[in-house]
Design a protein around this motif. Sequence first.
Motif, PDB file in Angstrom:
ATOM      1  N   GLU A 211     -12.054   3.345  -4.082  1.00  0.00           N
ATOM      2  CA  GLU A 211     -10.708   2.944  -3.679  1.00  0.00           C
ATOM      3  C   GLU A 211     -10.611   1.422  -3.567  1.00  0.00           C
ATOM      4  O   GLU A 211     -11.580   0.759  -3.185  1.00  0.00           O
TER       5      GLU A 211
ATOM      6  N   ASN B 139     -14.410   0.399  -2.249  1.00  0.00           N
ATOM      7  CA  ASN B 139     -15.347   1.024  -1.322  1.00  0.00           C
ATOM      8  C   ASN B 139     -16.163   2.089  -2.042  1.00  0.00           C
ATOM      9  O   ASN B 139     -16.056   2.252  -3.253  1.00  0.00           O
TER      10      ASN B 139
ATOM     11  N   LEU C 227      -2.836  -0.050   9.723  1.00  0.00           N
ATOM     12  CA  LEU C 227      -3.203   1.364   9.846  1.00  0.00           C
ATOM     13  C   LEU C 227      -2.244   2.159  10.726  1.00  0.00           C
ATOM     14  O   LEU C 227      -2.306   3.390  10.753  1.00  0.00           O
TER      15      LEU C 227
ATOM     16  N   SER D 174     -11.909   1.055   5.363  1.00  0.00           N
ATOM     17  CA  SER D 174     -10.495   0.952   5.031  1.00  0.00           C
ATOM     18  C   SER D 174     -10.105  -0.504   4.815  1.00  0.00           C
ATOM     19  O   SER D 174      -9.159  -0.803   4.085  1.00  0.00           O
TER      20      SER D 174
ATOM     21  N   LYS E 245     -14.069   6.336   7.561  1.00  0.00           N
ATOM     22  CA  LYS E 245     -13.510   5.162   6.859  1.00  0.00           C
ATOM     23  C   LYS E 245     -13.163   4.039   7.848  1.00  0.00           C
ATOM     24  O   LYS E 245     -11.993   3.724   8.068  1.00  0.00           O
TER      25      LYS E 245
ATOM     26  N   LYS F   4       0.842  -1.201   0.000  1.00  0.00           N
ATOM     27  CA  LYS F   4       0.000   0.000   0.000  1.00  0.00           C
ATOM     28  C   LYS F   4       0.878   1.253   0.000  1.00  0.00           C
ATOM     29  O   LYS F   4       0.604   2.222  -0.717  1.00  0.00           O
TER      30      LYS F   4
ATOM     31  N   ASN G 134     -17.485   3.281   3.101  1.00  0.00           N
ATOM     32  CA  ASN G 134     -16.094   3.661   2.810  1.00  0.00           C
ATOM     33  C   ASN G 134     -15.094   3.004   3.758  1.00  0.00           C
ATOM     34  O   ASN G 134     -14.208   3.675   4.307  1.00  0.00           O
TER      35      ASN G 134
ATOM     36  N   LEU H  11     -10.193  -1.972  -2.021  1.00  0.00           N
ATOM     37  CA  LEU H  11     -10.624  -2.313  -0.673  1.00  0.00           C
ATOM     38  C   LEU H  11     -10.117  -3.690  -0.264  1.00  0.00           C
ATOM     39  O   LEU H  11     -10.601  -4.706  -0.755  1.00  0.00           O
TER      40      LEU H  11
END
Length: 291
Positions: free
Chosen positions: A64, A60, A95, A270, A244, A25, A268, A66
């Motif tokens: 984006e 999402n 995250l 993450s 998100k 990512k 939405n 997902l």
Amino acid sequence: MELKDYQKKTLEQVKRYLEALAELKAKNEKAVQSDPETAFDFPQRVWSKVVGTTYYSKKNGLGEDLPSFYLKIPTGGGKTILACHAIDLINRTYLKKQTGIVLWIVPTKQIFRQTLASLKNREHPYRQVLDIASSGRTVVLEKTDRFTKLDVDENLVVMLLMLPSASRQNKETLKVFKDSGGFTEFFSLEDDVKGNNDLLEKFPNLDYFGNPPSPPFVKGGMGGFDFWGRVVKTSLGNTLRVLKPIIIVDEGHKAYSEIAQQTIRNFNPSIIVELSATPPENSNKLITISG
């Protein structure tokens, strides 16, 4: 609560997947900054590398890529405790944080009551896992509760929601999508036309009051926005979209209708984690534990 060997191995595999996901990512984001056309489906590439099976790509509500994975755990196999540990791993490994919001979706009132009671009980193993993950700053809510930006910034907020309550088919009559006024600090003021339009540009799937923008150079159109501007609804649904969330879907096989899938992705998220003993064919099974 001591985990069984298969549960430990499950979490080790989840961690390996999340580590690879975080790495790719970051590479994707760096590449996009230089040239947007170099963007690639990083969840699909990670899946091919780490798992090697067919991956069903998802996006999402913002379009984006997902990440989404399924834990196939037999009934009585401890899927809820694994979900709590997965939340910790997602925050730490993917995250890179301890706080934020988790939307925990369940299919029935019975499961809702049981899960809510367990997560609110500080003596219960589920809650203890979350408290360790958040350094004791866990807040457990349901859809009628209010929370603030400070709550989300400083705590791990876990909100339980029954899937029927989030049905897009009936969204105008359901509280989760109604303009409530209880989440105003997440949005611009009503008379801040630029602030509302900027937010809608960043999150195009937010519900709002007002007319949609008219295309440019259309006879009779304004080539822009309604004269009075658009005002984003201060609903719980919109708040979740802006935040998100991590989404946990319990009994995930019950949420594979097109309406249910659209509803979940339109928050939405993450990342999505689904749990069930009987996953559907088109699910991304990261873990398969037999009976």
